[in-house]
Design a protein around this motif. Structure first.
Motif, short mmCIF file in Angstrom:
data_model
loop_
_atom_site.label_atom_id
_atom_site.label_comp_id
_atom_site.label_asym_id
_atom_site.label_seq_id
_atom_site.Cartn_x
_atom_site.Cartn_y
_atom_site.Cartn_z
N LEU A 103 9.95 9.56 -4.70
CA LEU A 103 10.58 8.44 -5.41
C LEU A 103 12.04 8.27 -4.97
CD1 LEU A 103 9.18 9.10 -9.01
CD2 LEU A 103 8.37 7.41 -7.34
N MET A 104 12.73 9.38 -4.77
CA MET A 104 14.12 9.29 -4.34
C MET A 104 14.23 8.74 -2.91
SD MET A 104 15.92 10.14 -6.96
CE MET A 104 14.61 9.32 -7.89
N THR A 105 13.26 9.04 -2.08
CA THR A 105 13.24 8.50 -0.72
C THR A 105 13.02 6.99 -0.76
OG1 THR A 105 12.34 10.59 0.10
CG2 THR A 105 12.21 8.70 1.58
N GLN A 106 12.19 6.54 -1.70
CA GLN A 106 11.97 5.10 -1.87
C GLN A 106 13.28 4.40 -2.22
OE1 GLN A 106 9.25 4.05 -5.05
NE2 GLN A 106 8.90 2.00 -4.21
N VAL A 107 14.05 4.99 -3.13
CA VAL A 107 15.35 4.41 -3.50
C VAL A 107 16.30 4.43 -2.30
CG1 VAL A 107 17.36 4.64 -5.00
CG2 VAL A 107 15.08 5.10 -5.90
N ALA A 108 16.31 5.54 -1.56
CA ALA A 108 17.23 5.68 -0.43
C ALA A 108 16.97 4.63 0.63
CB ALA A 108 17.10 7.08 0.17
N VAL A 109 15.70 4.39 0.95
CA VAL A 109 15.37 3.41 1.99
C VAL A 109 15.79 2.01 1.55
CG1 VAL A 109 13.47 2.28 3.21
CG2 VAL A 109 13.48 4.77 2.96
N HIS A 110 15.46 1.64 0.33
CA HIS A 110 15.78 0.29 -0.14
C HIS A 110 17.28 0.07 -0.30
CE1 HIS A 110 16.43 -2.89 -3.19
NE2 HIS A 110 15.46 -3.49 -2.54
N ASP A 111 17.98 1.00 -0.91
CA ASP A 111 19.38 0.79 -1.26
C ASP A 111 20.34 1.00 -0.11
OD1 ASP A 111 18.41 0.30 -3.74
OD2 ASP A 111 19.49 1.89 -4.77
N HIS A 112 19.98 1.82 0.86
CA HIS A 112 20.90 2.15 1.94
C HIS A 112 20.61 1.43 3.24
CE1 HIS A 112 23.13 5.47 -0.09
NE2 HIS A 112 22.02 5.52 -0.82
N HIS A 113 19.41 0.90 3.40
CA HIS A 113 19.10 0.19 4.64
C HIS A 113 19.66 -1.24 4.55
CE1 HIS A 113 16.89 -1.51 8.01
NE2 HIS A 113 16.65 -0.27 8.39
N PRO A 114 20.33 -1.73 5.60
CA PRO A 114 20.90 -3.08 5.55
C PRO A 114 19.87 -4.17 5.25
CG PRO A 114 21.73 -1.87 7.46
CD PRO A 114 20.65 -1.03 6.85
N ALA A 115 18.63 -3.95 5.67
CA ALA A 115 17.57 -4.95 5.44
C ALA A 115 16.90 -4.78 4.09
CB ALA A 115 16.53 -4.87 6.56
N ARG A 116 17.33 -3.79 3.29
CA ARG A 116 16.77 -3.55 1.94
C ARG A 116 15.25 -3.44 2.01
NH1 ARG A 116 20.91 -2.42 -1.59
NH2 ARG A 116 19.98 -3.53 -3.34
N ARG A 117 14.76 -2.63 2.93
CA ARG A 117 13.33 -2.53 3.13
C ARG A 117 12.67 -1.71 2.02
NH1 ARG A 117 11.21 -2.09 9.12
NH2 ARG A 117 9.59 -3.26 8.03
N HIS A 118 11.41 -2.01 1.78
CA HIS A 118 10.64 -1.30 0.76
C HIS A 118 9.76 -0.24 1.42
CE1 HIS A 118 11.60 -3.54 -2.90
NE2 HIS A 118 11.67 -4.61 -2.14
#
Length: 334
Positions: free
Chosen positions: A136-151
């Protein structure tokens, strides 16, 4: 990863406004009256109080919230053929998880630029912590920190989808069954897919074996990446191992309950519900350099030796990075 499953993915549940059920008009009227009542109250005598409590700009946030509520009531939202509800995930799920990631675990995210801005990519991570908070924390990290806000579309174990309520929520959050078919389908449509190949052996291992990777299965995730011709990004997570230090296992009771394990930790079950609160460890999530697969033909997915070699390469990369991060870490909690 599971090689196959007995049931197919559910059909799409797209609910466009124009094809909603006949009762939608009544629901829409109710939503409008509710929004009007709340908006009127906040704009009236409660307006000054709301400004003091919620700060400036609360009007816009309230309007967005009421608009979101109306869409949920009237059915004016969409989910894909895997059940993923993007709006609900962004507005509710990630909003609930974000304070845990930012304030409680204080996650430091590194190497997020290694995740492509578009197109399919497979993220492979170590699994640990007794309770799968790392996913779950990796899901947050990818969305919140990636410039494209990827899911991040996570591949989850069968157990997740047979649990009441949890299975439905997991689908809406973008998770799907950990099988080759689903993984390949998501990768081919250009999604970011996350897999934790250690499975229950990773999150359920004794605390004495922390940060020692377990077996990565048969490499089904590598075969899916080869067929979809997408890069593999190794992901190393430090900090999750210490959230629930597993010092024992109620094996007999776990079997009776149909669970892979039933942990004993320094706080659970001795402190009752309080024992379920994770320790506030300091986390680091590092995404490594992508391992390309487009240099191989799609048929290479059927070559067991190549699949094994790539699987071992991914595993060794994650393990080496874990050791490196542990050496750099000042403290478990700081």
């Amino acid at each position: 990863m599971t090689a196959a499953r007995d049931h197919a993915v559910g059909e799409a549940k797209v609910i466009p406004i124009e094809s909603a059920p006949s009762w939608q008009g009544k629901q829409g009227d109710l939503a409008d009256r509710l929004a009007g009542a709340v908006g009127g109250a906040l704009a009236g005598r409660l307006g000054d109080t709301a400004t003091r409590v919620l700060g400036k700009g609360w009007e816009a946030r309230a309007a967005d919230g009421l608009s979101f509520l109306r869409r949920r009531i009237t059915g004016d939202y969409e989910v894909d053929d895997f059940g993923f509800d993007q709006e609900l995930t962004e507005e509710v799920f990630l909003s609930l998880l974000r304070p845990l990631a930012e304030k409680y675990f204080r996650i430091e995210v590194r190497g997020v630029e290694n995740i492509p801005a578009e197109g399919g990519v497979l993220i492979v991570a170590n699994h640990s912590g007794t309770v799968p908070l790392d996913a779950l924390m990796t899901q947050v990290a990818v969305h919140d920190h990636h410039p494209a806000r990827r899911h991040l579309r996570m591949l989850a174990a069968d157990l997740v989808f047979v649990l009441p309520v949890v299975g439905e929520l997991a689908r809406k959050a973008g998770h799907t069954l950990a099988c080759n078919e689903d993984a390949q389908a998501l990768l081919e449509r250009g999604e970011v897919v996350g897999v934790w190949p250690e499975g229950f052996k990773g999150i359920g291992k004794p605390f004495a074996d922390r940060y020692k990777l377990q077996r990565f299965g048969r490499g089904g995730f590598v075969a899916s990446a080869l067929r979809a011709q997408v890069p593999i990004v190794p992901c190393s997570i430090v900090g999750a191992e210490e959230t629930y230090p597993m010092i024992g296992n109620f094996k007999t009771l776990a079997r009776l309950l149909g669970l892979p394990y039933l942990p004993i930790t320094p706080t659970f079950p001795w402190l009752g519900p309080l024992g379920a609160v994770p320790l506030p460890t300091k986390w680091t999530i590092q995404f490594g350099e992508p391992i390309p697969t487009d240099g191989y033909p799609k048929e290479a997915a059927d070559d067991p030796m190549l699949v094994f070699d790539l699987t071992d390469r991914v595993r060794e990369t994650i393990q080496h990075t874990l050791y490196k991060l542990l050496v750099q870490r000042r403290s478990v909690f700081f």
